[in-house]
Write a protein that holds these residues in place. Structure first.
Motif, short mmCIF file in Angstrom:
data_model
loop_
_atom_site.label_atom_id
_atom_site.label_comp_id
_atom_site.label_asym_id
_atom_site.label_seq_id
_atom_site.Cartn_x
_atom_site.Cartn_y
_atom_site.Cartn_z
N VAL A 129 0.89 -1.16 0.00
CA VAL A 129 0.00 0.00 0.00
C VAL A 129 0.92 1.21 0.00
O VAL A 129 1.86 1.27 0.80
CB VAL A 129 -0.91 0.02 1.25
N SER A 130 0.69 2.16 -0.88
CA SER A 130 1.63 3.27 -1.04
C SER A 130 1.79 4.10 0.23
O SER A 130 0.85 4.26 1.01
CB SER A 130 1.21 4.18 -2.19
N ASN A 131 2.99 4.61 0.38
CA ASN A 131 3.32 5.48 1.50
C ASN A 131 2.37 6.67 1.56
O ASN A 131 1.88 7.05 2.63
CB ASN A 131 4.78 5.93 1.34
N ALA A 132 2.08 7.26 0.41
CA ALA A 132 1.19 8.42 0.35
C ALA A 132 -0.21 8.06 0.84
O ALA A 132 -0.83 8.82 1.60
CB ALA A 132 1.12 8.95 -1.08
N TYR A 133 -0.71 6.90 0.43
CA TYR A 133 -2.04 6.46 0.86
C TYR A 133 -2.06 6.24 2.37
O TYR A 133 -3.00 6.65 3.06
CB TYR A 133 -2.44 5.18 0.12
N LEU A 134 -1.02 5.58 2.89
CA LEU A 134 -0.93 5.32 4.33
C LEU A 134 -0.90 6.63 5.12
O LEU A 134 -1.55 6.76 6.15
CB LEU A 134 0.31 4.48 4.65
N SER A 135 -0.14 7.60 4.60
CA SER A 135 -0.05 8.90 5.25
C SER A 135 -1.41 9.59 5.27
O SER A 135 -1.83 10.15 6.29
CB SER A 135 0.97 9.77 4.52
N GLN A 136 -2.13 9.51 4.16
CA GLN A 136 -3.46 10.11 4.09
C GLN A 136 -4.44 9.38 5.00
O GLN A 136 -5.31 10.00 5.61
CB GLN A 136 -3.97 10.12 2.66
N LEU A 137 -4.28 8.08 5.11
CA LEU A 137 -5.13 7.30 6.00
C LEU A 137 -4.93 7.75 7.45
O LEU A 137 -5.89 7.98 8.18
CB LEU A 137 -4.81 5.81 5.85
N GLU A 138 -3.67 7.89 7.84
CA GLU A 138 -3.35 8.30 9.21
C GLU A 138 -3.75 9.74 9.51
O GLU A 138 -4.04 10.08 10.64
CB GLU A 138 -1.87 8.08 9.50
N SER A 139 -3.76 10.59 8.49
CA SER A 139 -4.13 11.98 8.72
C SER A 139 -5.64 12.20 8.61
O SER A 139 -6.13 13.31 8.84
CB SER A 139 -3.40 12.89 7.72
N GLY A 140 -6.37 11.15 8.28
CA GLY A 140 -7.83 11.25 8.21
C GLY A 140 -8.38 11.73 6.88
O GLY A 140 -9.56 12.00 6.76
#
Length: 113
Positions: free
Chosen positions: A28-39
């Motif tokens: 799962v892309s780093n960008a997607y994970l970051s967006q997931l964690e930031s809501g």
């Protein structure tokens, strides 16, 4: 759960993992994970949740329920029965308390290094 991004971040950090490490394990892309964690991701896909559940050692059903997907009543009851040993020791905890416990676990593990 209103802000499950904090929960995902706390899970990752309690495992001592970076976004890049999760990306490598889950594809799962780093960008997607970051967006997931930031809501910023409102409804993560079940496939993504499945990959994260395996990586973080949390049941798939728990993650589905956290982000608001309906979980059949039978599974919901099973989740209550399958609570972690910590829940049996301290009793029922709120989502905020769970995040705080994960953050404390991260702190304790970082001291051991």
């Amino acid at each position: 759960m209103e802000n499950y991004g904090e929960y995902f971040k706390a899970l990752r950090e309690s495992k001592g993992m970076t976004l890049r490490e999760v990306e490598r394990k889950t594809e799962v892309s780093n960008a997607y994970l970051s967006q997931l964690e930031s809501g910023k991701i409102r409804q993560p896909s079940p496939l993504t949740l499945h990959k994260l559940s395996e990586t973080y050692g949390v049941s798939y059903e728990t993650l589905m329920e956290k982000v608001g997907y309906p979980v059949p009543e039978k599974l919901s009851k099973k989740l209550e029965e399958d609570k972690s040993p910590i829940a049996y020791r301290v009793g029922s905890i709120t989502n905020d308390e769970e995040i705080e416990l994960l953050n404390y676990l991260k702190f304790m593990r970082s001291r051991k290094k």
